[in-house]
Design a protein around this motif. Structure first.
Motif, PDB file in Angstrom:
ATOM      1  N   ARG A  22       0.866  -1.179   0.000  1.00  0.00           N
ATOM      2  CA  ARG A  22       0.000   0.000   0.000  1.00  0.00           C
ATOM      3  C   ARG A  22       0.896   1.220   0.000  1.00  0.00           C
ATOM      4  O   ARG A  22       1.819   1.312   0.805  1.00  0.00           O
ATOM      5  CB  ARG A  22      -0.862   0.086   1.262  1.00  0.00           C
ATOM      6  N   ARG A  43      -8.753   8.836   2.695  1.00  0.00           N
ATOM      7  CA  ARG A  43      -8.879   7.803   1.665  1.00  0.00           C
ATOM      8  C   ARG A  43     -10.213   7.089   1.805  1.00  0.00           C
ATOM      9  O   ARG A  43     -10.752   6.979   2.904  1.00  0.00           O
ATOM     10  CB  ARG A  43      -7.764   6.783   1.797  1.00  0.00           C
ATOM     11  N   GLN A  44     -10.691   6.575   0.685  1.00  0.00           N
ATOM     12  CA  GLN A  44     -11.871   5.715   0.694  1.00  0.00           C
ATOM     13  C   GLN A  44     -11.438   4.369   1.244  1.00  0.00           C
ATOM     14  O   GLN A  44     -10.440   3.824   0.787  1.00  0.00           O
ATOM     15  CB  GLN A  44     -12.343   5.493  -0.745  1.00  0.00           C
ATOM     16  N   GLU A  46     -11.187   0.499   1.392  1.00  0.00           N
ATOM     17  CA  GLU A  46     -11.299  -0.485   0.319  1.00  0.00           C
ATOM     18  C   GLU A  46     -12.026  -1.728   0.803  1.00  0.00           C
ATOM     19  O   GLU A  46     -11.988  -2.071   1.972  1.00  0.00           O
ATOM     20  CB  GLU A  46      -9.915  -0.872  -0.179  1.00  0.00           C
ATOM     21  N   HIS A  70     -12.011   8.955  -5.792  1.00  0.00           N
ATOM     22  CA  HIS A  70     -12.587   8.238  -4.659  1.00  0.00           C
ATOM     23  C   HIS A  70     -13.905   7.573  -5.062  1.00  0.00           C
ATOM     24  O   HIS A  70     -14.205   6.469  -4.595  1.00  0.00           O
ATOM     25  CB  HIS A  70     -12.752   9.183  -3.472  1.00  0.00           C
ATOM     26  N   GLU A  73     -13.203   4.322  -6.598  1.00  0.00           N
ATOM     27  CA  GLU A  73     -12.931   3.255  -5.637  1.00  0.00           C
ATOM     28  C   GLU A  73     -14.221   2.646  -5.094  1.00  0.00           C
ATOM     29  O   GLU A  73     -14.293   1.443  -4.847  1.00  0.00           O
ATOM     30  CB  GLU A  73     -12.038   3.772  -4.512  1.00  0.00           C
ATOM     31  N   GLU A  76     -15.454   0.449  -7.775  1.00  0.00           N
ATOM     32  CA  GLU A  76     -14.599  -0.733  -7.834  1.00  0.00           C
ATOM     33  C   GLU A  76     -14.997  -1.749  -6.766  1.00  0.00           C
ATOM     34  O   GLU A  76     -14.995  -2.956  -7.020  1.00  0.00           O
ATOM     35  CB  GLU A  76     -13.143  -0.317  -7.674  1.00  0.00           C
ATOM     36  N   ASP A  77     -15.353  -1.274  -5.566  1.00  0.00           N
ATOM     37  CA  ASP A  77     -15.831  -2.191  -4.530  1.00  0.00           C
ATOM     38  C   ASP A  77     -17.076  -2.932  -5.003  1.00  0.00           C
ATOM     39  O   ASP A  77     -17.211  -4.143  -4.788  1.00  0.00           O
ATOM     40  CB  ASP A  77     -16.157  -1.438  -3.237  1.00  0.00           C
TER      41      ASP A  77
END
Length: 172
Positions: A22, A43-44, A46, A70, A73, A76-77
């Motif tokens: 990371r 940050r979002q 994950e 963001h 992301e 993407e999840d």
């Protein structure tokens, strides 16, 4: 180990608590890395599993705040945790958000390419089955039109866009 500008020692690849690689550098609102020790935006998280409606609402809030990286992301999840038959939808939406990210960063070629790729993906997904034109009240045809129009604008002007004022409305 290399020393960072804040005096902190960083190995070649920062690791999270589980040992996964990371990048620990703070990020700006468009996801660009900032120097260690700088104050970035949160940050979002994950791997969050949300309902589709929660995904759309959270992504829209992030887009409204000028944070398309963001929002990508969040999509993407959904793409990674959702049902197989919806993965093309969420992947296409993630491409739209990252296309806006690149356009806001001034990456004309990458932004336009990803906006068009995302527009094609959501259009293809919508055409692949009955009732797929407005999933979760999203206007996929309107999103594809927005993305193609923004891609043309980015190429025509060759200047970064404002992520807030150029954002899409997921529910038209």
């Amino acid at each position: 180990m290399a020393s960072t500008s804040s005096g902190r020692q960083a190995d070649a690849r920062d690791r999270d608590d589980e040992g996964r690689a990371r990048n620990a550098r703070p990020r700006d609102g468009l996801g660009r890395p900032l120097p260690y020790g700088s104050e970035g935006v949160a940050r979002q998280p994950e791997g969050v599993v949300r309902t589709p409606r929660e995904t759309v609402a959270e992504a829209q809030d992030l887009l409204d705040a000028g944070r398309p990286f963001h929002a990508h992301e969040v999509f993407e999840d959904a793409w990674k945790s959702g049902p197989e038959e919806e993965r093309g939808l969420w992947r296409g939406l993630a491409q739209l958000a990252v296309g806006l990210t690149h356009a806001a960063r001034g990456n004309v070629t990458g932004g336009a390419r990803l906006l068009r790729r995302g527009a094609g993906a959501v259009t293809e997904w919508a055409a692949s089955g009955a009732g797929r034109q407005r999933p979760y009240e999203m206007d996929l045809a309107g999103l594809a039109q927005w993305a193609r129009g923004l891609a043309e604008e980015v190429e025509r002007t060759a200047t970064p866009v404002d992520a807030r004022t150029s954002r899409p409305r997921l529910r038209g």
